[in-house]
Design a protein around this motif. Structure first.
Motif, mmCIF file in Angstrom:
data_model
loop_
_atom_site.group_PDB
_atom_site.id
_atom_site.type_symbol
_atom_site.label_atom_id
_atom_site.label_comp_id
_atom_site.label_asym_id
_atom_site.label_seq_id
_atom_site.Cartn_x
_atom_site.Cartn_y
_atom_site.Cartn_z
ATOM 1 N N TYR A 27 5.054 32.836 49.944
ATOM 2 C CA TYR A 27 5.531 31.906 50.972
ATOM 3 C C TYR A 27 4.557 31.811 52.143
ATOM 4 O O TYR A 27 3.790 32.735 52.407
ATOM 5 C CB TYR A 27 6.916 32.343 51.465
ATOM 6 C CG TYR A 27 7.887 32.495 50.325
ATOM 7 C CD1 TYR A 27 8.270 31.378 49.579
ATOM 8 C CD2 TYR A 27 8.363 33.734 49.944
ATOM 9 C CE1 TYR A 27 9.124 31.506 48.501
ATOM 10 C CE2 TYR A 27 9.215 33.869 48.858
ATOM 11 C CZ TYR A 27 9.597 32.755 48.140
ATOM 12 O OH TYR A 27 10.427 32.878 47.060
ATOM 13 N N CYS A 28 4.614 30.688 52.849
ATOM 14 C CA CYS A 28 3.785 30.520 54.038
ATOM 15 C C CYS A 28 4.211 31.562 55.074
ATOM 16 O O CYS A 28 5.400 31.887 55.172
ATOM 17 C CB CYS A 28 3.984 29.136 54.645
ATOM 18 S SG CYS A 28 3.730 27.787 53.486
ATOM 19 N N CYS A 31 7.787 31.645 57.065
ATOM 20 C CA CYS A 31 8.837 30.960 56.298
ATOM 21 C C CYS A 31 10.059 31.871 56.134
ATOM 22 O O CYS A 31 9.931 33.075 55.982
ATOM 23 C CB CYS A 31 8.301 30.589 54.922
ATOM 24 S SG CYS A 31 9.567 29.929 53.820
ATOM 25 N N HIS A 33 12.123 32.056 53.621
ATOM 26 C CA HIS A 33 12.411 32.509 52.251
ATOM 27 C C HIS A 33 12.242 34.028 52.106
ATOM 28 O O HIS A 33 13.073 34.689 51.486
ATOM 29 C CB HIS A 33 11.464 31.830 51.255
ATOM 30 C CG HIS A 33 11.979 30.517 50.716
ATOM 31 N ND1 HIS A 33 13.219 30.384 50.141
ATOM 32 C CD2 HIS A 33 11.388 29.289 50.647
ATOM 33 C CE1 HIS A 33 13.385 29.112 49.738
ATOM 34 N NE2 HIS A 33 12.294 28.428 50.042
ATOM 35 N N CYS A 61 9.901 26.179 46.306
ATOM 36 C CA CYS A 61 8.997 27.246 46.745
ATOM 37 C C CYS A 61 9.421 28.599 46.201
ATOM 38 O O CYS A 61 8.597 29.459 45.956
ATOM 39 C CB CYS A 61 8.930 27.280 48.265
ATOM 40 S SG CYS A 61 7.848 25.981 48.890
ATOM 41 N N ASN A 131 16.186 24.047 54.292
ATOM 42 C CA ASN A 131 15.103 23.849 55.266
ATOM 43 C C ASN A 131 14.869 22.358 55.511
ATOM 44 O O ASN A 131 13.839 21.957 56.044
ATOM 45 C CB ASN A 131 13.818 24.563 54.832
ATOM 46 C CG ASN A 131 13.375 24.140 53.441
ATOM 47 O OD1 ASN A 131 13.785 23.094 52.938
ATOM 48 N ND2 ASN A 131 12.526 24.939 52.815
ATOM 49 N N GLY A 135 9.841 21.656 50.265
ATOM 50 C CA GLY A 135 8.644 22.396 50.666
ATOM 51 C C GLY A 135 7.573 22.349 49.593
ATOM 52 O O GLY A 135 6.449 21.911 49.816
ATOM 53 N N CYS A 223 10.758 25.275 57.522
ATOM 54 C CA CYS A 223 9.646 25.041 56.606
ATOM 55 C C CYS A 223 8.512 24.595 57.503
ATOM 56 O O CYS A 223 8.293 23.402 57.696
ATOM 57 C CB CYS A 223 9.979 23.983 55.565
ATOM 58 S SG CYS A 223 8.558 23.559 54.528
ATOM 59 N N ASN A 224 7.858 25.592 58.108
ATOM 60 C CA ASN A 224 6.842 25.230 59.107
ATOM 61 C C ASN A 224 5.732 24.362 58.519
ATOM 62 O O ASN A 224 5.243 23.447 59.167
ATOM 63 C CB ASN A 224 6.302 26.470 59.827
ATOM 64 C CG ASN A 224 6.006 27.598 58.867
ATOM 65 O OD1 ASN A 224 5.001 27.574 58.191
ATOM 66 N ND2 ASN A 224 6.919 28.553 58.771
ATOM 67 N N SER A 225 5.377 24.621 57.256
ATOM 68 C CA SER A 225 4.328 23.791 56.633
ATOM 69 C C SER A 225 4.802 22.364 56.440
ATOM 70 O O SER A 225 4.104 21.413 56.800
ATOM 71 C CB SER A 225 3.924 24.372 55.286
ATOM 72 O OG SER A 225 3.342 25.624 55.476
ATOM 73 N N GLY A 226 5.993 22.225 55.890
ATOM 74 C CA GLY A 226 6.519 20.887 55.629
ATOM 75 C C GLY A 226 6.816 20.130 56.915
ATOM 76 O O GLY A 226 6.690 18.905 56.972
HETATM 77 S S1 SF4 Z 1 6.219 25.114 52.117
HETATM 78 FE FE1 SF4 Z 1 7.897 25.490 53.526
HETATM 79 S S2 SF4 Z 1 9.555 26.377 52.304
HETATM 80 FE FE2 SF4 Z 1 7.651 26.517 51.128
HETATM 81 S S3 SF4 Z 1 6.833 28.532 51.590
HETATM 82 FE FE3 SF4 Z 1 5.869 27.124 52.997
HETATM 83 S S4 SF4 Z 1 7.177 27.151 54.794
HETATM 84 FE FE4 SF4 Z 1 8.340 28.069 53.142
#
Ligand code: SF4
Ligand SMILES: Cc1ncc(C[n+]2csc(CCOP(=O)(O)OP(=O)(O)O)c2C)c(N)n1
Lengths: 261, 362
Positions: A27-28, A31, A33, A61, A131, A135, A223-226
């Protein structure tokens, strides 16, 4: 002081549960998860259920959840985890069976399997990580994406006239006679983690004690990336925007809806 | 010693055989012409007879995923459906192939495409023997031609499914599902106890004992080279099945100049056509396929070597199995196809006429 002098059993206040493998999480950083995994595994360990538990991993994810959870696991097709869990539980009624699913998995492609497993009152636990976005596939709109919220498929913000409304699936399943316990929690602060752990523990206890029905715990997560934010900003944004729409707390306890809104 | 004799519908024979084969669970969803399977099971209360679980799922998608879950946990599970429902099951079947899980399922085929008709057809051949769902995979396909075989193939199907950890499809049709015949039922086999399941299937998710390796049921590998290895292993398994599990019946083929190839209901019609041909002095025979995968290619080649002059593939489709006949005989003699489709059933006279026109006279 040397390392050995500090790390003594009597000084130990916290350690990683044996039920998480040593494999680095995919995971990022930041996150939710990872924390959710830890809490579930701690609960299973504390209740002494590891030898009798079979988990079902989703698509999303957390598709590789079985790589991190050191118990028997089955990976399910996108959205089908509640049906897979039903199959396992029906032939092994004394085992503890849970699913771990994202919002795309549970509230989009798997809506039917989710509602029907809940409505049949399968004696399983569903852990639902909301989230508000897909993701894994790169931040597309989910059924749970908030009105006005940007995603790669709602680049100008979710227009509810065009794209429909967010689905409060947790409130929906709470209405079904087959659910026994429904709760919404978060894992972004130590206090939130403690409350989430309590809810998850209750869910597993319900199943262990063969309480009639399904226990469903939503974790509102980031979901910081998303969302294209730093982990800190994501958590702040979640508190300010997600929690008002998805309020935290128990929704149904021991089969009874509480403070029905 | 004779087993118990009964007059039953094909669908009922399937259901009764599941109970007697010691199945642990059946998950299904109603669709004509096979709804009698779940109706019979619900009426028969196998949970009282043997402890077998029967559950009506909310959809075919859910039913096959229940099968996936229970099979992954080491239990003997079955589902049945008909063409549109089988299409919905393809996602789960692909996962079952990828995760190498044993299960038995039946398709009581009806006419299509789309919603089509509830009348019998054999138009799902490609879907059955060439994979059906996504990815490179096969399954064992058994083609019953009688109510007796509907029952027997459930037992055989479970044996093969667990021997190879593979899905076994009983490919039937609306005629065999609906017709009543005498059937000799095999004696019940007891269900395995939980302890026996744990001991016999160490790969199954039955709860990880402390200090042991956890079991994972999955079809996923993000690493392409690892995924290729898995695919190679699957292909090797399919080749092994092709070596060991071919089943067919040769009817009056010893001296045959012209051979019909058919399976299921079509084979029974073609068998009648053989009789009509022989009366006319035509030396006709029939290869009745029992396994559609593996296909009895070698057997067909052997007949070619003996000097067969022509082959007629008879099937209730626009021409699907005929492709496998052509691949098998490799151009040694003429191969033609005869079929009615969309739910229309051919007559023995039509079949013989097709042989005379397309092969003998053509
Ligand atoms: S994309 Fe979003 S949900 Fe998936 S691991 Fe990264 S932060 Fe978590
Ligand atoms: C049948 C099918 N459709 C689409 C996909 C592609 N897909 C993979 S993950 C995913 C979304 C997952 O989102 P979510 O459940 O919210 O989990 P997250 O990644 O956010 O944790 C999609 C659409 C798939 N794997 N299978």
């Amino acid at each position: 002081m040397s390392f050995e002098e500090i790390v003594k059993p009597e000084n130990l206040v916290y350690k990683k549960t044996e039920l998480l493998t040593d494999k680095p999480l995919s995971y990022c950083p930041g996150c939710g998860h990872g924390t959710a995994h830890r809490v579930i595994m701690e609960v299973i360990e504390e209740l002494g259920l590891e030898e009798d538990t079979i988990g079902v991993a989703p698509v999303g994810c957390s598709v590789l959840a079985y790589e991190f959870m050191n118990i028997d696991m089955t990976q399910a097709a996108h959205g089908r985890a509640p049906a897979v869990a039903t199959g396992i539980k029906r032939v092994w009624p004394d085992k503890i069976v849970f699913t771990y699913q994202g919002d795309g998995d549970l509230a989009a492609i798997g809506t039917s399997e989710t509602i029907h497993a809940c409505n049949r009152g399968e004696n399983i636990v569903i852990i639902f990580i909301n989230n508000g976005i897909y993701g894994m596939t790169g931040g597309q709109m989910a059924p749970t994406t908030l009105p006005g919220m940007k995603s790669s498929t709602s680049p100008y913000g979710r227009d509810t006239h065009l794209m429909g409304n967010p689905l409060k699936i947790t409130e929906l399943v709470a209405q079904l006679p087959g659910t026994y316990f429904v709760s919404r929690q978060a894992v972004h602060t130590p206090a939130a983690v403690r409350r989430a752990k309590k809810a998850i523990k209750k869910a597993f206890e319900n199943q262990r004690d063969k309480k009639p029905g399904l226990s469903f715990v939503e974790i509102v997560s980031n979901c910081n990336s998303g969302w294209k934010m730093t982990p800190n900003d994501a958590n702040k944004w979640m508190e300010e925007n997600m929690f008002p729409f998805y309020p935290l707390g128990d929704i149904k306890v021991d089969g009874n809806l509480i403070n029905a809104k | 010693m004779m087993g118990e004799l009964r007059l039953m519908k094909g669908n009922e024979a399937l259901a009764e055989a599941a109970i007697r084969a010691g199945a642990d669970a059946y998950f299904g969803y109603p669709i004509t012409p096979q709804s009698e399977v779940i109706e019979y099971l619900m009426a028969e209360k196998p949970w009282e007879r043997t402890g077998m679980v029967v559950l009506q799922a909310e959809s075919e998608v859910a039913a096959i995923n229940m099968v996936y879950g229970a099979a992954g946990a080491g239990k003997k599970v079955m589902t049945t459906s008909s063409s549109p429902g089988i299409s919905l099951k393809q996602e789960g079947l692909s996962y079952i192939a990828g995760a190498e899980l044993p299960c038995v399922y039946a398709n009581v085929v009806r006419g299509g495409p789309g919603l089509g008709t509830i009348q019998p057809s054999q138009a799902d051949y490609f879907q059955s023997v060439k994979g059906g769902g996504h990815g490179d995979y096969r399954q064992i396909v058994l083609a019953p031609a009688s109510v007796q075989e509907m029952a027997d193939f459930v037992k055989l199907g479970f044996d093969l499914a667990f021997k190879y950890r593979i899905a076994v499809l009983i490919l039937s049709d609306g005629i065999i599902g609906q017709m009543m015949e005498k059937v000799e039922l095999f004696d019940p086999i007891p269900r395995l106890t939980d302890q026996e399941v744990i001991e016999r299937y160490p790969w199954a998710t039955t709860g990880k004992k402390k200090g042991t390796q956890r079991r994972i049921i999955t079809s996923l590998d993000l690493e392409a080279h690892e995924m290729e290895k898995h695919n190679k292993h699957l292909q090797e398994k399919y080749r092994l099945i092709e070596q060991n599990e071919v089943r067919y019946e040769a009817i009056q083929c010893e001296d045959a100049e012209y051979i019909f190839v058919a399976y299921g209901s079509s084979a029974r019609i073609a068998q009648k056509a053989v009789q009509l041909a022989r009366k006319k002095g035509i030396r006709a025979g029939l290869v009745r396929l029992i396994t559609l995968f593996p296909f009895p290619s070698k057997a067909l080649q052997e007949y070619c070597k003996k000097g067969v002059k022509g082959w007629l593939a008879v099937e209730m489709s626009a021409g699907q199995m005929v492709e496998d006949v052509m691949l098998a005989v490799k151009g040694c003699a003429k191969v033609e196809h005869f079929g009615r489709f969309g739910g229309v059933v051919h007559t023995p006279e039509e079949v013989l006429q097709a042989m005379e026109e397309k092969i003998i006279g053509g």
